[in-house]
Write a protein that holds these residues in place. Structure first.
Motif, PDB file in Angstrom:
ATOM      1  N   THR A 222      49.361  46.905  31.511  1.00  0.00           N
ATOM      2  CA  THR A 222      48.745  46.723  30.198  1.00  0.00           C
ATOM      3  C   THR A 222      47.564  45.760  30.299  1.00  0.00           C
ATOM      4  OG1 THR A 222      50.165  44.835  29.662  1.00  0.00           O
ATOM      5  CG2 THR A 222      51.003  47.048  29.113  1.00  0.00           C
ATOM      6  N   PRO A 223      46.641  45.821  29.352  1.00  0.00           N
ATOM      7  CA  PRO A 223      45.512  44.876  29.385  1.00  0.00           C
ATOM      8  C   PRO A 223      45.968  43.420  29.433  1.00  0.00           C
ATOM      9  CG  PRO A 223      45.047  46.649  27.846  1.00  0.00           C
ATOM     10  CD  PRO A 223      46.468  46.837  28.289  1.00  0.00           C
ATOM     11  N   GLN A 224      47.027  43.082  28.681  1.00  0.00           N
ATOM     12  CA  GLN A 224      47.482  41.691  28.670  1.00  0.00           C
ATOM     13  C   GLN A 224      48.053  41.281  30.021  1.00  0.00           C
ATOM     14  OE1 GLN A 224      50.058  40.607  25.433  1.00  0.00           O
ATOM     15  NE2 GLN A 224      50.583  38.630  26.317  1.00  0.00           N
ATOM     16  N   LEU A 225      48.882  42.135  30.638  1.00  0.00           N
ATOM     17  CA  LEU A 225      49.439  41.779  31.948  1.00  0.00           C
ATOM     18  C   LEU A 225      48.333  41.667  32.995  1.00  0.00           C
ATOM     19  CD1 LEU A 225      52.617  42.667  33.728  1.00  0.00           C
ATOM     20  CD2 LEU A 225      50.513  43.326  34.886  1.00  0.00           C
ATOM     21  N   LEU A 226      47.401  42.580  32.976  1.00  0.00           N
ATOM     22  CA  LEU A 226      46.309  42.523  33.954  1.00  0.00           C
ATOM     23  C   LEU A 226      45.509  41.231  33.798  1.00  0.00           C
ATOM     24  CD1 LEU A 226      45.100  46.225  33.753  1.00  0.00           C
ATOM     25  CD2 LEU A 226      46.352  45.155  35.640  1.00  0.00           C
ATOM     26  N   ARG A 227      45.297  40.817  32.562  1.00  0.00           N
ATOM     27  CA  ARG A 227      44.560  39.578  32.320  1.00  0.00           C
ATOM     28  C   ARG A 227      45.388  38.360  32.728  1.00  0.00           C
ATOM     29  NH1 ARG A 227      43.809  40.377  27.437  1.00  0.00           N
ATOM     30  NH2 ARG A 227      45.601  39.199  26.628  1.00  0.00           N
ATOM     31  N   PHE A 230      46.779  39.104  36.900  1.00  0.00           N
ATOM     32  CA  PHE A 230      45.773  39.369  37.926  1.00  0.00           C
ATOM     33  C   PHE A 230      44.398  38.784  37.600  1.00  0.00           C
ATOM     34  CE2 PHE A 230      48.939  42.718  38.496  1.00  0.00           C
ATOM     35  CZ  PHE A 230      49.129  42.692  39.866  1.00  0.00           C
ATOM     36  N   GLY A 231      44.176  38.416  36.342  1.00  0.00           N
ATOM     37  CA  GLY A 231      42.885  37.854  35.959  1.00  0.00           C
ATOM     38  C   GLY A 231      41.764  38.865  35.961  1.00  0.00           C
ATOM     39  N   ILE A 232      42.072  40.111  35.579  1.00  0.00           N
ATOM     40  CA  ILE A 232      41.064  41.172  35.588  1.00  0.00           C
ATOM     41  C   ILE A 232      41.169  42.012  34.327  1.00  0.00           C
ATOM     42  CG2 ILE A 232      40.999  41.342  38.112  1.00  0.00           C
ATOM     43  CD1 ILE A 232      42.708  43.932  37.826  1.00  0.00           C
ATOM     44  N   THR A 233      40.099  42.767  34.069  1.00  0.00           N
ATOM     45  CA  THR A 233      40.154  43.894  33.143  1.00  0.00           C
ATOM     46  C   THR A 233      40.088  45.165  33.977  1.00  0.00           C
ATOM     47  OG1 THR A 233      37.746  43.993  32.880  1.00  0.00           O
ATOM     48  CG2 THR A 233      38.980  42.591  31.338  1.00  0.00           C
ATOM     49  N   ALA A 234      40.501  46.281  33.401  1.00  0.00           N
ATOM     50  CA  ALA A 234      40.529  47.531  34.164  1.00  0.00           C
ATOM     51  C   ALA A 234      40.453  48.724  33.221  1.00  0.00           C
ATOM     52  CB  ALA A 234      41.804  47.614  34.999  1.00  0.00           C
TER      53      ALA A 234
END
Length: 251
Positions: A222-227, A230-234
Motif C-alpha cells: 500500500t502507499p502508506q506501507l511503502l512510505r 521503504f521510504g518510497i512512492t511507487a
C-alpha cells in the motif's frame, strides 16, 4: 501441509535485538517473498528458523536433527563462495548429500535429480565446466541448482537473484513458482519488489525485526506501507499481464 512454523522467534546479536517475536507459518504450494529494508532482520529470521543462529522461541525446522532438516529444507545463503575447483555437475551433486548414507555413491535417481536441477537453471551445457571459472551470475545459478537438486519440500533462499541478469532473474522466479505448483514451498528474500509482486503468492514484510504486514502483494504494498517502511512512492497496478510494480521516488 505446514512446512515451516515459527513461534515468537527472537534473536539478539551483540546486545541488540534484531528479531522480535516473529511467528510465521508456511504451507505447501506457496512462494513467500520476505521483503523489507536493509537491516530489517530478513537473513536473521531465515538463519534462526534453520537453527543456525542462537534464538529464543520455537522453529519447527530448528528442532529437527541435521539429517532430517537436510531432507526437509534446502538452504541457499546470501554468501556465494565456491571454495573448490570442481565441475558444475559435482557442485550440484552436493545437493544430494542429505539423501546419501556416509560413503554412498550417487544413484541413478540422484543423477537424474542433478540433471533436472541443471536444466532448470539452464546450466546443462556448463555441467563439465570448472565452477570457480564461471562468471558471478553463472556461479549464482549453479548454487541455486545445488539447492534445487536437494528436492526438498521447502526451499529457503536469501537474495538468490541478486547479481543475475534480468532474463535469469525472471527465469529463476518462474522456477520457484513451478516448484510451488508442484506442491513444494519457497521462502525467498528479495529486494526487487516488482518481481516479488509478480511471482510471490504472499509477501511478508519485516521492519526493525518485526513483521509489519503479511498477505498478497495487493494488500501489502500500500502507499502508506511503502512510505513508512521503504521510504518510497511507487506505481502498482494489476494489468492483463499480471501485477506490475515500479518504484518512483524517495520520500
Amino acid at each position: 501441509m505446514t512446512l515451516l512454523s515459527t513461534s515468537n522467534l527472537s534473536v539478539t546479536l551483540r546486545g541488540r535485538a534484531v528479531l522480535t517475536d516473529v511467528s510465521l507459518t508456511l504451507a505447501a504450494g506457496e512462494v513467500v517473498g520476505l521483503i523489507g529494508p536493509n537491516g530489517a532482520g530478513k537473513t536473521s529470521l531465515m538463519r534462526a528458523a534453520l537453527g543456525l543462529l542462537p534464538h529464543r522461541g520455537a522453529s519447527s525446522l530448528a528442532r529437527m536433527s541435521p539429517r532430517d532438516r537436510g531432507r526437509a529444507v534446502a538452504w541457499m545463503p546470501q554468501t556465494r563462495e565456491i571454495a573448490w575447483p570442481v565441475s558444475v555437475e559435482t557442485l550440484v551433486t552436493l545437493g544430494r548429500t542429505p539423501h546419501l548414507a556416509p560413503g554412498q555413491r550417487p544413484s541413478d535417481a540422484d543423477r537424474a535429480a542433478v540433471t533436472r536441477a541443471l536444466d532448470r537453471m539452464a546450466l546443462g551445457s556448463l555441467r563439465h565446466r570448472t565452477a570457480t571459472r564461471l562468471s558471478g551470475g553463472e556461479q549464482a545459478r549453479a548454487l541455486i541448482a545445488r539447492a534445487l537438486a536437494q528436492e526438498t519440500p521447502l526451499l529457503m533462499a536469501d537474495e538468490p537473484i541478486a547479481g543475475l541478469d534480468p532474463a535469469h532473474q525472471i527465469a529463476t522466479m518462474h522456477c520457484f513458482a513451478g516448484l510451488a505448483k508442484g506442491g513444494h514451498s519457497v521462502l525467498v528474500s528479495l529486494h526487487d519488489l516488482g518481481l516479488a509482486a509478480r511471482f510471490c503468492t504472499r509477501l511478508v514484510v519485516l521492519d526493525k525485526g518485526v513483521i509489519v504486514a503479511d498477505g498478497t502483494a495487493q494488500t501489502v504494498l500500500t502507499p502508506q506501507l511503502l512510505r513508512d517502511t521503504f521510504g518510497i512512492t511507487a506505481w502498482f497496478e494489476t494489468t492483463s499481464q499480471g501485477p506490475v510494480f515500479q518504484p518512483l521516488e524517495v520520500v
